[in-house]
Design a protein around this motif. Structure first.
Motif, PDB file in Angstrom:
ATOM      1  N   UNK A   3       0.801  -1.227   0.000  1.00 33.70           N
ATOM      2  CA  UNK A   3       0.000   0.000   0.000  1.00 33.70           C
ATOM      3  C   UNK A   3       0.832   1.274   0.000  1.00 33.70           C
ATOM      4  N   UNK A   4       2.147   1.125  -0.072  1.00 29.22           N
ATOM      5  CA  UNK A   4       3.035   2.283  -0.088  1.00 29.22           C
ATOM      6  C   UNK A   4       3.778   2.361  -1.399  1.00 29.22           C
ATOM      7  N   UNK A   5       4.849   3.131  -1.404  1.00 32.68           N
ATOM      8  CA  UNK A   5       5.624   3.300  -2.630  1.00 32.68           C
ATOM      9  C   UNK A   5       7.064   2.819  -2.469  1.00 32.68           C
ATOM     10  N   UNK A   6       7.308   1.972  -1.448  1.00 32.48           N
ATOM     11  CA  UNK A   6       8.655   1.469  -1.231  1.00 32.48           C
ATOM     12  C   UNK A   6       8.865   0.145  -1.959  1.00 32.48           C
ATOM     13  N   UNK A   7      10.094  -0.070  -2.390  1.00 36.47           N
ATOM     14  CA  UNK A   7      10.439  -1.339  -3.033  1.00 36.47           C
ATOM     15  C   UNK A   7      10.707  -2.389  -1.952  1.00 36.47           C
ATOM     16  N   UNK A   8      10.641  -3.659  -2.309  1.00 35.29           N
ATOM     17  CA  UNK A   8      10.966  -4.701  -1.333  1.00 35.29           C
ATOM     18  C   UNK A   8      12.355  -4.534  -0.729  1.00 35.29           C
ATOM     19  N   UNK A   9      13.329  -4.209  -1.551  1.00 31.04           N
ATOM     20  CA  UNK A   9      14.693  -4.040  -1.048  1.00 31.04           C
ATOM     21  C   UNK A   9      14.778  -2.872  -0.063  1.00 31.04           C
ATOM     22  N   UNK A  10      14.101  -1.759  -0.359  1.00 31.29           N
ATOM     23  CA  UNK A  10      14.097  -0.622   0.564  1.00 31.29           C
ATOM     24  C   UNK A  10      13.492  -1.007   1.910  1.00 31.29           C
ATOM     25  N   UNK A  11      12.366  -1.700   1.866  1.00 32.77           N
ATOM     26  CA  UNK A  11      11.670  -2.093   3.093  1.00 32.77           C
ATOM     27  C   UNK A  11      12.533  -3.030   3.932  1.00 32.77           C
ATOM     28  N   UNK A  12      13.129  -4.014   3.290  1.00 28.56           N
ATOM     29  CA  UNK A  12      13.963  -4.978   4.009  1.00 28.56           C
ATOM     30  C   UNK A  12      15.193  -4.293   4.601  1.00 28.56           C
ATOM     31  N   UNK A  13      15.841  -3.450   3.811  1.00 28.10           N
ATOM     32  CA  UNK A  13      17.034  -2.743   4.289  1.00 28.10           C
ATOM     33  C   UNK A  13      16.703  -1.879   5.494  1.00 28.10           C
ATOM     34  N   UNK A  14      15.601  -1.158   5.423  1.00 28.04           N
ATOM     35  CA  UNK A  14      15.191  -0.289   6.526  1.00 28.04           C
ATOM     36  C   UNK A  14      14.834  -1.112   7.777  1.00 28.04           C
ATOM     37  N   UNK A  15      14.075  -2.187   7.598  1.00 28.63           N
ATOM     38  CA  UNK A  15      13.676  -3.032   8.739  1.00 28.63           C
ATOM     39  C   UNK A  15      14.898  -3.693   9.381  1.00 28.63           C
ATOM     40  N   UNK A  16      15.812  -4.178   8.568  1.00 22.01           N
ATOM     41  CA  UNK A  16      17.011  -4.822   9.101  1.00 22.01           C
ATOM     42  C   UNK A  16      17.904  -3.821   9.823  1.00 22.01           C
ATOM     43  N   UNK A  17      17.950  -2.585   9.344  1.00 21.15           N
ATOM     44  CA  UNK A  17      18.735  -1.551  10.022  1.00 21.15           C
ATOM     45  C   UNK A  17      18.119  -1.238  11.384  1.00 21.15           C
ATOM     46  N   UNK A  18      16.807  -1.142  11.452  1.00 30.59           N
ATOM     47  CA  UNK A  18      16.129  -0.892  12.734  1.00 30.59           C
ATOM     48  C   UNK A  18      16.405  -2.036  13.694  1.00 30.59           C
ATOM     49  N   UNK A  19      16.305  -3.279  13.198  1.00 30.81           N
ATOM     50  CA  UNK A  19      16.600  -4.450  14.036  1.00 30.81           C
ATOM     51  C   UNK A  19      18.031  -4.414  14.550  1.00 30.81           C
ATOM     52  N   UNK A  20      18.978  -4.090  13.668  1.00 26.57           N
ATOM     53  CA  UNK A  20      20.389  -4.050  14.066  1.00 26.57           C
ATOM     54  C   UNK A  20      20.628  -2.934  15.076  1.00 26.57           C
ATOM     55  N   UNK A  21      20.007  -1.787  14.834  1.00 25.47           N
ATOM     56  CA  UNK A  21      20.188  -0.654  15.752  1.00 25.47           C
ATOM     57  C   UNK A  21      19.614  -0.948  17.133  1.00 25.47           C
ATOM     58  N   UNK A  22      18.506  -1.675  17.171  1.00 24.35           N
ATOM     59  CA  UNK A  22      17.891  -1.968  18.469  1.00 24.35           C
ATOM     60  C   UNK A  22      18.391  -3.282  19.044  1.00 24.35           C
ATOM     61  N   UNK A  23      19.306  -3.939  18.309  1.00 26.96           N
ATOM     62  CA  UNK A  23      19.955  -5.160  18.769  1.00 26.96           C
ATOM     63  C   UNK A  23      18.993  -6.340  18.883  1.00 26.96           C
ATOM     64  N   UNK A  24      17.842  -6.279  18.174  1.00 24.60           N
ATOM     65  CA  UNK A  24      16.888  -7.387  18.258  1.00 24.60           C
ATOM     66  C   UNK A  24      17.155  -8.446  17.204  1.00 24.60           C
ATOM     67  N   UNK A  25      17.898  -8.119  16.172  1.00 24.97           N
ATOM     68  CA  UNK A  25      18.131  -9.098  15.117  1.00 24.97           C
ATOM     69  C   UNK A  25      18.870 -10.322  15.641  1.00 24.97           C
ATOM     70  N   UNK A  26      19.794 -10.132  16.550  1.00 24.94           N
ATOM     71  CA  UNK A  26      20.557 -11.265  17.085  1.00 24.94           C
ATOM     72  C   UNK A  26      19.784 -12.036  18.146  1.00 24.94           C
ATOM     73  N   UNK A  27      18.754 -11.423  18.731  1.00 25.84           N
ATOM     74  CA  UNK A  27      18.012 -12.080  19.801  1.00 25.84           C
ATOM     75  C   UNK A  27      17.134 -13.208  19.298  1.00 25.84           C
ATOM     76  N   UNK A  28      16.661 -13.134  18.071  1.00 20.27           N
ATOM     77  CA  UNK A  28      15.767 -14.154  17.542  1.00 20.27           C
ATOM     78  C   UNK A  28      14.325 -13.851  17.882  1.00 20.27           C
ATOM     79  N   UNK A  29      13.413 -14.623  17.313  1.00 15.72           N
ATOM     80  CA  UNK A  29      11.999 -14.314  17.425  1.00 15.72           C
ATOM     81  C   UNK A  29      11.367 -14.696  18.775  1.00 15.72           C
ATOM     82  N   UNK A  30      12.075 -15.383  19.638  1.00 16.40           N
ATOM     83  CA  UNK A  30      11.460 -15.841  20.887  1.00 16.40           C
ATOM     84  C   UNK A  30      11.840 -15.018  22.096  1.00 16.40           C
ATOM     85  N   UNK A  31      12.397 -13.834  21.901  1.00 11.31           N
ATOM     86  CA  UNK A  31      12.817 -13.034  23.054  1.00 11.31           C
ATOM     87  C   UNK A  31      11.710 -12.226  23.619  1.00 11.31           C
TER      88      UNK A  31
END
Length: 174
Positions: free
Chosen positions: A146-174
């Motif tokens: 429903x927006x104007x972002x590409x899949x790569x833009x969305x993934x890059x942005x989401x992964x950067x937020x995860x890395x910045x908040x340190x949740x990417x390494x925690x896994x989905x069960x934290x």
């Protein structure tokens, strides 16, 4: 109500699943001896969940499918399909799916379990993983659908937020 800590008194994978759901205080409906459905409120909206259990001689199969609260318009199937391919490539377990008939997005995880592996802890871990994976995916999918972002833009942005908040390494069960 069954107690998941005393599960040896309740043979059968569906009984293990219902005991886990009861312990989690989750409302559900058993449709038959193999299917359970439930709806849960998550940060991304109301998630629909279907749990399929199969008990055979010497093995059990648990499949959990969680559907997003919104459907993807047909005009955005190509972009969302690209997001699915990119996300699935990075996953260790489970996979995202797009129903090209109606635009429903799903995350599905399956576990083939021997009798000794069908424990409440395994069932709960798979359920929580499936729910959290879909809850995390919905904002990304909606930004593409429903927006104007590409899949790569969305993934890059989401992964950067995860890395910045340190949740990417925690896994989905934290």
């Amino acid at each position: 109500m069954m107690d998941a800590s005393n599960i040896e008194n309740y043979p059968g994978l569906q009984n293990i699943v219902t005991a886990v759901l009861d312990d989690m205080d989750v409302s559900y409906q058993a449709l038959d001896t193999e299917y359970i459905v439930l709806r849960l409120s998550a940060g991304s909206g109301i998630l629909s969940c279907q749990i399929h259990t199969e008990d055979e001689e010497g093995w059990r199969c648990l499949t959990i499918t969680v559907a997003a609260p919104s459907y993807v318009p047909k005009t955005r199937f190509a972009e969302v399909s690209e997001w699915i391919v990119r996300r699935n490539y990075m996953l260790r377990v489970g996979a995202y799916h797009l129903d090209h008939g109606d635009g429903e997005i799903q995350y599905r995880i399956s576990a083939l379990l021997g009798d000794s592996l069908a424990t409440p802890e395994i069932v709960q871990a798979n359920l929580i993983t499936a729910l959290e994976m879909m809850d995390r995916a919905v904002p990304e999918v909606m930004a593409i659908a429903f927006g104007d972002q590409s899949p790569l833009q969305v993934i890059t942005e989401a992964d950067k937020i995860d890395a910045d908040s340190d949740t990417a390494a925690d896994g989905p069960l934290q």
